[in-house]
Design an enzyme around this catalytic site. Sequence first.
Site, PDB file in Angstrom:
ATOM      1  CD  GLU B  61      -1.566  -2.659   1.359  1.00 22.08           C
ATOM      2  OE1 GLU B  61      -0.512  -2.467   1.967  1.00 22.08           O
ATOM      3  OE2 GLU B  61      -2.589  -3.373   1.512  1.00 22.08           O
ATOM      4  CG  HIS B 130     -11.016  -6.606   7.415  1.00 18.37           C
ATOM      5  ND1 HIS B 130     -10.009  -7.315   7.976  1.00 18.37           N
ATOM      6  CD2 HIS B 130     -10.547  -6.974   6.070  1.00 18.37           C
ATOM      7  CE1 HIS B 130      -9.392  -8.010   7.406  1.00 18.37           C
ATOM      8  NE2 HIS B 130      -9.431  -7.578   6.112  1.00 18.37           N
TER       9      HIS B 130
END
Lengths: 326, 327
Positions: B61, B130
């Site tokens: 990322e 999440h």
Amino acid sequence: MSTLPDQARCHALYRQMLRIRRFEERCGELYKQQKIRGFLHLYIGEEAIATGVIDRLEPRDVISATYREHGHALVRGVSMRAIMAEMYGKVAGCSRGRGGSMHLFDVQRGFLGGHAIVGAGLPIAVGLAMARKRLDQGAISVCFFGEGAAAEGEFHEALNLAALWELPVLFVCENNGYAMGTALARSESQTDIHLKAQAYKIRAEVVDGMDVLAVDEAAQRAISAIRADLKPYFLECRTYRFRPHSMFDPELYREQAEVSEWKKKDPLLTFRAQCETAGLLDEAAVQAMEQEIASEIEDAVQFSEQAEWEAESDLLKDVYTPRGAP
Amino acid sequence: MSRTLSYREALHDAHFQALSEDPRVFLVGEDVNCYGGTYAVSKGLADHFGADRVIDAPLSESGFVGAGIGAAMGGLRPIVEVMTVNFSLLALDQIVNAAATLRHMSGGQISVPLVIRMAMGAGRQLAAQHSHSLEGWYAHVPGLRVVAPATVADARGMLLTALADPDPVIIFEHVGLLALTDELPDDAGAVEIDHAAVRREGSDVSLITWGGNLPKALEAARQLEAAGISAEVLDLRTLRPLDDAAIVASVSKTHRAVVIDEMWKTGSFAAEVCTRIMEQAFFELDAPLRRVCSAEVPIPYARHMELAALPSVEQIVQAATEIARHE
Ligand SMILES: Cc1ncc(C[n+]2csc(CCOP(=O)(O)OP(=O)(O)O)c2C)c(N)n1
Ligand SMILES: [Mg+2]
């Protein structure tokens, strides 16, 4: 092929792999029945790795893994009831229903997660190794992760720290060739992951992750080396996941033929055939195992069905440690 | 002519249009191509535009967001998809220390025309790693623009406007909205991203929200109407820069407000909205402001506990009812 150990050990290894396989098949069914929710990542096809490595550990060692960790928890001795109840979201689960499939924890058994941020488990395992080294010389920290983690900075930072600070970490890369839909060759310029570890001067080897005996032997080598000098070791286990990444994956990125090809190397099939040829395992023994395992699973499901839901009034529990607790 | 489409399809169509209209535009992120997009937003785009404009990135990322920043500085128009906001934390350094600062640090010599898209939000039993809502963190940072499409039209249009912006824009797409459908004109396209929008007129209380909680606020308004309370629903749309005038106008009309935010209450974006009301419309208020936010706990896995942790229609109705009765 490796030479077979004695019959009792062959049975134990096969039984453990079969136990993971049947447990997860049931989890898949329970997911379809909506008993298990959220993300569910099955380990089917990769059972030889957790079985071969974890079986060689001592109680004082600690383990961390990813969201694909049901098998690791089972081999480590986390009770099947507690794992299943966790997936049901019941308070009797090993993480009290707060974690679910991706976040299994059992501190008593040195099972420290259940980490669902790719790569994040590695630095944590390095820290655990610092603690083990200082508090219990000879104990080691074992870290399981997928090959996808090798692309993250944290992988490289953790390997360097473990080597630089000479820490007793066993890195176990479960290289199943894919990170979700991304094939290894489409994400890494150097696809031999163990070479990356060697670049940090960590002892590293490639292992046939479909062969439980090969994993078992490599794990013994690695573990005794780490216990001897308290320095890290890296195993790249080549394997394959037979199922989709999670229950949401339409599998657009691979051919069924490739899956079938790998299924010929199914760690349960090949090991069973090997044992049978050597006269160490027969249909009756396998049937007995199947029955035991089926009743263990049935018991875990019944337990989870009947277990209590946590009271909603406990919502804010376990955000902080109660003051005065150790 | 018009047609019915989902929020997900609207996002897809917006990408299609952006990639068609400007050869400098490309999409990069994890599993945007071969997997078909984590939320199927980019499904099929690579077939049309090729793998060098719909680029699968490795799990890195910080690396691919940083590369997006460089590409934007270098004259391209990247759309970076960070699978979900929780994974953007690995790229926080690039977003906060680079994307947001380069224009200023260079004395105005550099622009970073980058669009970062992130899925976000709870409600699917994905547990504590999440399910985040962190848009307020990003809205904290000068140099960024932060938008949160809550409707199909905004999902269709905000991306295009964001791409035309010379500075970094972050788009938050709440996963609870992906299946939302609406009818859009065939020529639907770019929408302005400078103003909030009144999604429902009302006179007794303002329900102020954005993104994934707009449907809850609208449902609460329907229930309140049945109870004789007229609620106005204001969709902020853009969190930075915030449309203060729209907030003040609504509160000046209703004299009461509930702010609904899926972030945790402490340091929530709702806190910022409430403070602006206090600063700019204090004497318009007839009752204390109220916030409906997530409970102060990482999001639990078990369904009933997850629901208990998140803002609910009942909580909104209750908060609005309490202050509506306040004299
Ligand atoms: C930092 C981060 N980015 C993205 C994801 C989303 N994601 C979950 S699993 C996964 C693939 C990981 O592949 P690998 O490490 O090879 O493990 P495997 O699933 O194959 O066991 C991705 C991209 C994540 N969990 N964490
Ligand atoms: Mg993998």
